[in-house]
Design an enzyme around this catalytic site. Structure first.
Site, short mmCIF file in Angstrom:
data_model
loop_
_atom_site.label_atom_id
_atom_site.label_comp_id
_atom_site.label_asym_id
_atom_site.label_seq_id
_atom_site.Cartn_x
_atom_site.Cartn_y
_atom_site.Cartn_z
N THR B 49 -44.19 88.54 -69.62
CA THR B 49 -44.61 87.71 -70.76
C THR B 49 -43.96 88.29 -72.01
OG1 THR B 49 -46.52 89.03 -71.43
CG2 THR B 49 -46.89 87.47 -69.65
N CYS B 50 -44.23 87.71 -73.16
CA CYS B 50 -43.59 88.23 -74.38
C CYS B 50 -44.11 89.61 -74.73
CB CYS B 50 -43.78 87.26 -75.53
SG CYS B 50 -45.49 86.82 -75.79
N ASN B 51 -45.30 89.95 -74.29
CA ASN B 51 -45.87 91.25 -74.65
C ASN B 51 -45.84 92.29 -73.54
OD1 ASN B 51 -46.48 90.89 -77.32
ND2 ASN B 51 -48.46 89.94 -76.90
N ARG B 52 -45.54 91.87 -72.33
CA ARG B 52 -45.55 92.85 -71.24
C ARG B 52 -44.68 92.42 -70.07
NH1 ARG B 52 -50.20 94.76 -70.04
NH2 ARG B 52 -51.23 93.99 -71.92
N GLN B 118 -54.75 83.52 -72.65
CA GLN B 118 -53.44 83.15 -72.08
C GLN B 118 -53.02 84.04 -70.92
OE1 GLN B 118 -54.01 83.33 -75.30
NE2 GLN B 118 -53.37 81.39 -76.21
N ALA B 196 -51.79 76.22 -92.88
CA ALA B 196 -52.59 75.00 -92.93
C ALA B 196 -52.23 74.09 -91.77
CB ALA B 196 -52.35 74.29 -94.26
#
Lengths: 270, 456
Positions: B49-52, B118, B196
């Site tokens: 994944t993007c983090n691991r 996620q 926003a």
């Protein structure tokens, strides 16, 4: 110990346990505990219904004896709570309904000695319209009281930016509390009007009971004016939220005072 | 344990984004198959994944560091990176530590935003691909299924994922506390800032019926309206449309307030006091703070929302302690299951040997009594096999219980194999000279039983 005494103890125990468990569940945010408390209340309510049924089947005159109409008010408040739970998924209002049901049931036993004697020929009409509608009104106002207090408390929390922390996952939205208030006013005011003016009509048609103003009638009428104002502001001007919640609390308090006064001072009919 | 679980990986804590990018796995399925072919592993699963990026593998009982090195080398080679750079940034876990780590990852205890949902979906995807390619077998299958159930249990039993930890999600949660169901509500975006837009996206995803986008530049409003599915208007028309909406998200960057308390008061009259929720994300603020003093109006600015998020983050940290206790408990349970795997071959051998003996004895008996019809033969066969199985029931249960005990599995399995001579070891004639020979013929046993009965 006879059947009735046992039944009363069981009902008190179930209501008390339900109340304690529900209050604990609100503070601990424990859903399982909350469900258990509500089902205990359902069980208590079932026994309470049986108790009322048995009392009336054994002695139909008990209805006009006035010995347990606090019990009927408590039963009615719980019935209305179950209705709201079913329609609005508002189990949270048990925080009001359960303690009131317990209090009123215990009070009905404690005040068992008070007797209200009415002329037999007018009993059905009088009880049906006057007592019946007032009991329903009080049940609705008990719900409005709970919803009003909750609304004011959580509204303040949201205004002071303590919102999400104060309102845990299981707390309903402000809109739900306001909806309960609206229903209570829409249903309660016409019923209260019917209950109050049916008794005035009764005075007109009862030749043995001359009409005279007393503190009880003045108090009841004052509550009616307050209720009428709330009904007008809510229905006609579209009041919502904080103001009708506060007004509903005042109406409920006024009605409680009126009821207690009525219970204590009502004299037997000649 | 005959097989060992190993896990190597890198994540946002051990490696920077440049390293994570370099060693990210783009073609996971081929990578897994290649890993099985090139490294001494029987099962594997890769998560990227993007983090691991993590690789779980199951290897036969050979030195763990050697397997880990082999997997790391193959990983570096597959990504075209240097092994040294990879080994500098990875963490390594073996056996129960690896199990604990996977459970923590699935429960999002190891995520950058603790409690985010996620990661579980990503892990499920990784598992599906490993199953499709046949690289997930007995242990990885069980490990992943268990990790999903652990994650579910943690979500149910703790409040780790129940509170908002982003500005936009906090706004949605607050809106829910005011309006309950968001389906009948309408929102307005005043200005078209990035945050926003994110909050508006969140609101729409959570059921808000309609959105109006008011912006100084109409073209930008139209562009945003197209992507969000709303109605674009000029910012000058905003005051006239304010009564139509329940939620207002403002981020104009105007130096003065664009929404004033007196305007909102008039709007409330038009709305018959229906509640309104204002979210002011602009700095300097777009909405007059006095708006919050009005009945049925709720105003939250960026600092208020940040405070909500910070509180929730702190709450999640508290819940993480409970969640870790669940992970520890489930890791122990999984360890027991792994231990029970060691006993399977012994149970198979034991039952096999017992059935062998039963069938041999049946053959002998049938020789003595002569030919029997098929029905009787089958009944006798069922009888002897049933006796064989039932007589083993208690010893097998005993062994299974022993394998649940820390450190005693190997000893009892060894003992059972020796008691029942499952490895068919021949006992030397001169063994145990001070005792009676341990080997004895079946006739000796029968004689011994007869004597015992008489003595009784």
């Amino acid at each position: 110990m006879g059947l009735f005494e046992t039944l009363h103890i069981v009902i008190i125990a179930l209501y008390a346990l339900g109340t304690v468990l529900f209050l604990t569940s609100v503070f601990t945010e424990n859903d399982r505990l909350k469900r258990t408390a509500i089902w205990l209340a359902v069980l208590g309510f079932t026994f309470n219904t049986v108790d009322l049924g048995l009392t009336l089947s054994r002695d139909p005159a008990a209805l006009s004896g006035g010995t347990f109409y606090f019990n009927i008010i408590g039963w009615c408040a719980l019935a209305l709570y179950f209705f709201l739970w079913w329609r609005l998924r508002l189990e949270y209002l048990a925080i009001t309904a359960l303690p009131f049901a317990l209090l009123l049931f215990v009070a009905s036993l404690a005040l068992g000695g008070i007797r209200v004697i009415m002329p037999p020929q007018l009993t059905a009409l009088f009880f049906g319209l006057h007592i019946g509608s007032l009991v329903l009104t009080l049940g609705a106002l008990i719900m409005a009281f709970g919803a009003g207090v909750a609304f004011l408390y959580y509204n303040r929390k949201l205004k002071t930016k303590e919102g999400l922390k104060a309102m845990g996952q299981s707390i309903p939205s402000l809109d739900k509390f306001d909806t309960v208030n609206r229903w209570a006013v829409l249903i309660g005011f016409p019923l209260y009007t019917l209950g109050l003016f049916s008794t005035f009509s009764w005075y007109l048609i009862a030749p043995f009971k001359p009409f005279a103003w007393d503190i009880m009638k003045i108090g009841s009428l004052a509550v009616w004016f307050l209720f009428a104002f709330l009904f007008h502001q809510r229905v006609v001007l579209g009041w919502r939220g904080r103001k009708p919640a506060i007004l509903a609390l005042w109406v409920f308090a006024g009605m409680c005072v009126s009821l207690i006064h009525h219970t204590i001072t009502f004299k037997a009919m000649p | 344990m005959n097989k060992q679980i190993i896990l190597i990986g890198l994540n946002h804590r051990t490696a920077g984004v440049d390293v994570r990018e370099k060693f990210a796995l783009t073609d996971i399925e081929n990578f897994e198959q290649g890993l099985m072919a090139h490294c001494p592993v029987q099962e594997c699963l890769a998560l990227s994944t993007c983090n691991r990026v993590e690789i779980v593998a199951v290897a036969k009982k050979i030195p763990v560091p050697a397997v880990m090195d082999a997997v790391a080398e193959y990983w570096a080679m597959a990504c075209g990176g240097s092994v040294e750079l990879l080994t500098e940034n990875i963490y390594r876990y073996a056996d129960l530590e690896a199990v604990r780590h996977i459970f923590s990852v699935a429960s999002s205890l190891d995520s950058m935003v603790m409690g985010e949902p996620q990661i579980l979906g990503q892990l499920k995807d990784a598992y599906r691909s490993a199953v499709d390619k046949g690289t997930a077998k007995t242990i990885v299958n069980r490990l992943l299924h268990k990790s999903f159930s652990v994650a579910k249990r943690i979500r149910t039993e703790t409040a780790i994922a129940s509170s908002a930890v982003s500005i936009s999600y906090a706004a949605v949660e607050l809106a829910r506390k005011i309006f309950g169901d968001l389906k009948p509500t309408r929102a307005m975006l005043v200005g078209a800032g990035e945050m926003a837009e994110l909050a508006a996206t969140h609101l729409l995803r959570n059921g808000v019926k309609e959105i109006i986008i008011a912006n100084r530049t109409l073209s930008r409003a139209k562009e945003l309206a197209e992507s969000l599915g709303g109605e674009p208007i000029q910012i000058e028309a905003m005051p006239d449309r304010l009564h139509e909406v329940d939620i207002v998200i403002s981020s104009t960057g105007s130096p003065v307030a664009v929404i004033k308390a007196k305007d909102v008061k008039a709007v409330l009259r038009k709305r018959k006091n229906k509640p309104m929720f204002f979210i002011d994300i602009a700095v300097p603020r777009d909405i007059d703070p006095d708006v919050n003093a009005l009945d049925n109006v709720y105003l939250y600015d960026i600092d208020d929302l940040k405070e909500v998020v910070d509180e929730n983050m702190a709450q999640r940290q508290g819940e993480a302690t409970k969640a870790r206790a669940v992970v520890d408990l489930e890791t122990e349970t999984f360890g027991n299951w792994l231990n029970s795997l060691n006993i399977q071959p012994t149970i198979v051998d034991l039952v096999g040997k017992s059935e062998d003996v039963a069938m041999r004895e049946l053959a002998k008996t049938l020789k003595k009594i002569g030919p029997v019809d098929e029905r009787t033969h089958n009944a006798l066969e069922r009888l002897v096999l049933s006796i064989a199985h039932k007589s083993l029931h208690e010893p097998i249960c005993f062994l299974k219980r022993r394998t649940q005990e820390e450190g005693s599995a190997e000893r009892f399995i060894d003992l059972a194999r020796r008691i029942f001579n499952l490895d068919e070891e021949s006992v030397p004639k001169n063994a145990h000279l001070d005792r009676k020979s341990a080997t004895c013929a079946p006739e000796d046993i029968e004689q011994y039983i007869e004597v015992s009965k008489k003595e009784q």
